[in-house]
Enzyme design. Structure first.
Site, short mmCIF file in Angstrom:
data_model
loop_
_atom_site.label_atom_id
_atom_site.label_comp_id
_atom_site.label_asym_id
_atom_site.label_seq_id
_atom_site.Cartn_x
_atom_site.Cartn_y
_atom_site.Cartn_z
N ARG A 77 12.70 7.21 12.02
CA ARG A 77 12.00 5.92 12.04
C ARG A 77 12.60 4.95 11.00
O ARG A 77 12.33 3.77 11.02
CB ARG A 77 10.51 6.12 11.71
CG ARG A 77 9.74 6.84 12.79
CD ARG A 77 8.24 6.52 12.70
NE ARG A 77 7.58 7.19 11.58
CZ ARG A 77 6.81 8.28 11.71
NH1 ARG A 77 6.62 8.81 12.89
NH2 ARG A 77 6.22 8.81 10.67
N ARG A 85 21.28 0.56 7.42
CA ARG A 85 22.00 -0.61 7.94
C ARG A 85 23.24 -0.89 7.11
O ARG A 85 23.21 -0.79 5.88
CB ARG A 85 21.10 -1.83 7.91
CG ARG A 85 19.82 -1.65 8.70
CD ARG A 85 19.35 -2.98 9.27
NE ARG A 85 18.09 -2.80 9.99
CZ ARG A 85 16.91 -3.08 9.47
NH1 ARG A 85 16.82 -3.57 8.25
NH2 ARG A 85 15.81 -2.89 10.18
N ARG A 128 -2.94 13.68 6.74
CA ARG A 128 -2.85 13.23 5.36
C ARG A 128 -3.75 12.00 5.25
O ARG A 128 -3.88 11.21 6.19
CB ARG A 128 -1.42 12.81 4.99
CG ARG A 128 -0.45 13.95 5.02
CD ARG A 128 -0.65 14.95 3.92
NE ARG A 128 -0.25 14.43 2.62
CZ ARG A 128 -0.39 15.11 1.49
NH1 ARG A 128 -0.95 16.32 1.49
NH2 ARG A 128 0.00 14.59 0.34
N ARG A 156 3.21 4.24 -3.85
CA ARG A 156 3.62 2.84 -3.84
C ARG A 156 2.53 1.96 -4.44
O ARG A 156 1.39 2.40 -4.62
CB ARG A 156 3.96 2.37 -2.42
CG ARG A 156 2.85 2.51 -1.42
CD ARG A 156 3.29 2.07 -0.03
NE ARG A 156 2.22 2.26 0.93
CZ ARG A 156 2.24 1.84 2.19
NH1 ARG A 156 3.31 1.23 2.66
NH2 ARG A 156 1.23 2.06 2.99
N GLU A 191 -1.26 3.37 -4.49
CA GLU A 191 -1.58 4.28 -3.37
C GLU A 191 -1.17 5.72 -3.68
O GLU A 191 -0.04 5.99 -4.06
CB GLU A 191 -0.87 3.79 -2.11
CG GLU A 191 -1.21 4.59 -0.86
CD GLU A 191 -0.64 3.93 0.39
OE1 GLU A 191 -1.15 2.87 0.81
OE2 GLU A 191 0.33 4.47 0.95
N TYR A 244 0.88 9.26 15.48
CA TYR A 244 1.01 8.07 14.65
C TYR A 244 1.42 6.92 15.57
O TYR A 244 2.47 6.98 16.20
CB TYR A 244 2.03 8.21 13.51
CG TYR A 244 2.05 6.89 12.75
CD1 TYR A 244 1.11 6.64 11.78
CD2 TYR A 244 2.92 5.88 13.11
CE1 TYR A 244 1.03 5.40 11.16
CE2 TYR A 244 2.85 4.63 12.51
CZ TYR A 244 1.91 4.41 11.52
OH TYR A 244 1.82 3.18 10.93
N ASP A 290 1.67 2.55 15.85
CA ASP A 290 1.51 1.24 15.23
C ASP A 290 0.55 0.40 16.08
O ASP A 290 0.25 0.75 17.23
CB ASP A 290 2.87 0.54 15.13
CG ASP A 290 3.61 0.93 13.85
OD1 ASP A 290 2.93 1.16 12.83
OD2 ASP A 290 4.85 0.99 13.87
C1 LIG Z 1 -1.90 3.26 5.71
C2 LIG Z 1 -1.55 2.75 7.09
C3 LIG Z 1 -0.76 1.63 7.21
C4 LIG Z 1 -0.45 1.14 8.49
N1 LIG Z 1 0.35 0.04 8.57
C5 LIG Z 1 0.66 -0.45 9.78
C6 LIG Z 1 1.50 -1.59 9.90
O1 LIG Z 1 1.98 -2.15 8.92
N2 LIG Z 1 1.78 -2.04 11.15
C7 LIG Z 1 1.27 -1.44 12.28
O2 LIG Z 1 1.55 -1.91 13.39
N3 LIG Z 1 0.47 -0.35 12.21
C8 LIG Z 1 0.15 0.15 10.99
N4 LIG Z 1 -0.67 1.24 10.89
C9 LIG Z 1 -1.23 1.83 12.13
C10 LIG Z 1 -2.56 1.16 12.53
O3 LIG Z 1 -3.52 1.38 11.51
C11 LIG Z 1 -3.03 1.77 13.85
O4 LIG Z 1 -2.08 1.50 14.86
C12 LIG Z 1 -4.38 1.23 14.34
O5 LIG Z 1 -5.36 1.25 13.34
C13 LIG Z 1 -4.84 2.07 15.51
O6 LIG Z 1 -6.02 1.51 16.05
P1 LIG Z 1 -7.08 2.46 16.75
O7 LIG Z 1 -8.13 1.58 17.29
O8 LIG Z 1 -6.39 3.40 17.68
O9 LIG Z 1 -7.65 3.36 15.56
P2 LIG Z 1 -8.55 2.95 14.32
O10 LIG Z 1 -8.12 1.66 13.74
O11 LIG Z 1 -8.59 4.13 13.41
O12 LIG Z 1 -9.99 2.72 14.96
C14 LIG Z 1 -10.82 3.79 15.37
C15 LIG Z 1 -12.25 3.38 15.10
O13 LIG Z 1 -13.12 4.40 15.62
C16 LIG Z 1 -14.20 4.56 14.75
N5 LIG Z 1 -14.75 5.89 14.93
C17 LIG Z 1 -14.10 7.07 14.76
N6 LIG Z 1 -14.91 8.09 15.03
C18 LIG Z 1 -16.11 7.56 15.41
C19 LIG Z 1 -17.35 8.10 15.80
N7 LIG Z 1 -17.55 9.42 15.89
N8 LIG Z 1 -18.37 7.25 16.11
C20 LIG Z 1 -18.20 5.90 16.04
N9 LIG Z 1 -17.04 5.33 15.65
C21 LIG Z 1 -16.00 6.16 15.35
C22 LIG Z 1 -13.59 4.36 13.37
O14 LIG Z 1 -14.60 3.99 12.44
C23 LIG Z 1 -12.59 3.25 13.62
O15 LIG Z 1 -13.16 1.98 13.36
C24 LIG Z 1 -0.94 1.79 9.64
C25 LIG Z 1 -1.72 2.94 9.51
C26 LIG Z 1 -1.99 3.43 8.25
C27 LIG Z 1 -2.77 4.70 8.14
#
Ligand SMILES: Cc1cc2nc3c(=O)[nH]c(=O)nc-3n(C[C@H](O)[C@H](O)[C@H](O)COP(=O)(O)OP(=O)(O)OC[C@H]3O[C@@H](n4cnc5c(N)ncnc54)[C@H](O)[C@@H]3O)c2cc1C
Length: 383
Positions: free
Chosen positions: A175, A179, A251, A281, A302, A350, A352
């Protein structure tokens, strides 16, 4: 609750986009629940009351995609400010640019290489005895050699994943590009930016539709399913099944906040790859909004650790035993008829933001069609 309703568990990007798309193409009412008190999932942003800075509460989020339709989609709901992710690494010798690029190579080795000279030089550093790299470490040794690997990759990876890089698959390092130009843009996508009013405002607008109701502070319970025609679950896959086969490895990260006047590190993301430093970081949030001005600054340092039962699962570890467990849970998920699994947690990958949006945009019309025709639900390709 009427049976012509659809329940979506999770108000992150996956749940919000699925809700909006279903509302647009179905005459069904949609209920979105989230156990947290806010929308946005892990992309949640909130203005800090003391400094006025927009904080990325669950870690820094930079939107990037090469899909024109996805970029157009998010721009329907928010105005994006221009932001290019330029990551730096601070080590004892100074501050270097990541991903490793021509500037990093010249600064690190004290040279003045052209692009082709740098390529040839790095070629001499690689371990030519490694034919087919079998893991992260072998891949790094083969392509950048020991010195760059140990300086920029080894400690950071060990701290982030809590294991030796040789235990990780090559996909983790693939990933990170290397460059031989001065391009220090972390991403290679066509579009990049950050919503000016944050991700939560964007997701709130996605969910702002007369057929969508949102209930925050409401956790999913198995008994809820019977009240709905269909459920889209975006929470953790193993949690849906009550962890009865065991817990998938994650993690988690956590932060120590510090407040300062002026500027702290002159930059949003500063990695600390050295082994002796316990954190990975420092994140200076105001630099994610270069169009704003603030007298104060807020820094999150972090740390990474193994995710326990009470922690927020952030990064799927996907090591051997996790893969086996994931396959067993997915087998169960595939056989469900009234529940679809969508998003990063529910598929244990994982992903984005642009990837979960793409998947929700691609999946939801197929699901709507299946519901309309009373046919078995489609299965997400990842399942
Ligand atoms: C530290 C970090 C940095 C990141 N940086 C980037 C970035 O720079 N650019 C990028 O494109 N992506 C980034 N990502 C990835 C990004 O966070 C995810 O792509 C995105 O959050 C996924 O959305 P989601 O809706 O699938 O999951 P989530 O955002 O995790 O949403 C899931 C939701 O379900 C809810 N939930 C879970 N279980 C239950 C339950 N039992 N009952 C009710 N509600 C529940 C949770 O509360 C949450 O609100 C990063 C991820 C991390 C961990």
């Amino acid at each position: 609750m009427s049976t012509s309703r659809i329940l979506i568990v999770g108000a992150g990007f996956s749940g919000a986009v699925a809700a909006r798309e279903l509302a647009a193409i179905q005459d069904r009412k949609i209920l979105v629940i989230d156990e947290r008190e806010h929308m946005g999932g892990n992309c949640h942003t909130k203005r800090d009351p003391t400094s006025g800075i927009m904080l990325h509460r669950y870690g820094p989020h930079i939107f990037h995609t090469s899909r024109e339709d996805v970029w157009a989609y998010v721009n329907r709901f928010a105005e994006f400010g221009p932001f290019i992710n330029r990551v730096k690494a601070r080590i004892k010798r100074g501050v270097f640019s990541l991903p490793i690029n021509l500037g990093t190579i010249n600064q690190f080795f004290g040279r003045n290489f052209s692009s082709e000279e740098a390529r040839a030089f790095i070629g001499t550093l690689g371990d030519s005895r490694i034919d087919e790299p079998r893991n992260f470490e072998e891949y790094a040794l083969k392509f950048v050699g020991r010195e760059l690997y140990e300086t920029f990759f080894y400690g950071y990876t060990q701290k982030q994943w809590g294991c030796e890089p040789r235990e990780l698959p090559t996909s983790v390092i693939k990933r990170l590009p290397i460059r031989f130009t001065e391009d220090d843009n972390y991403y290679s996508d066509r579009f990049q930016g950050i919503p000016r009013e944050g991700y939560t405002a964007l997701i709130k607008r996605v969910l702002d539709h007369p057929d969508i109701e949102v209930k925050l502070g409401t956790a999913w319970q198995a008994g809820m399913a019977g009240e709905f025609e269909h459920v889209i679950f975006t929470g953790p896959l193993d949690q849906y099944y009550g962890h009865h086969l065991g817990r998938l490895g994650y993690r988690t990260v956590f932060w120590e906040r510090s407040d300062h006047l002026g500027d702290y590190q002159g930059h949003a993301l500063m990695n600390y790859p050295e082994v002796g430093i316990p954190f990975i970081r420092k994140i200076e949030h105001k630099h994610f909004a270069p169009w704003e001005e603030h007298e104060k600054t807020v820094v999150y340092t972090e740390f990474s650790k193994e995710s326990g039962a009470a922690d927020i699962p952030f990064y799927p570890k996907s090591l051997g035993p996790d893969k086996i467990l994931q396959a067993r849970y997915l087998e169960q998920a595939r056989s469900e008829t009234k529940v679809s699994f969508l998003g990063r947690l529910a598929t244990y990958r994982y992903l984005d933001m642009h990837q979960v949006i793409s998947e929700a945009l691609d999946f939801t019309p197929r699901l709507a069609e299946a519901i309309r025709r009373g046919q078995p639900r489609p299965v997400l390709p990842a399942l």
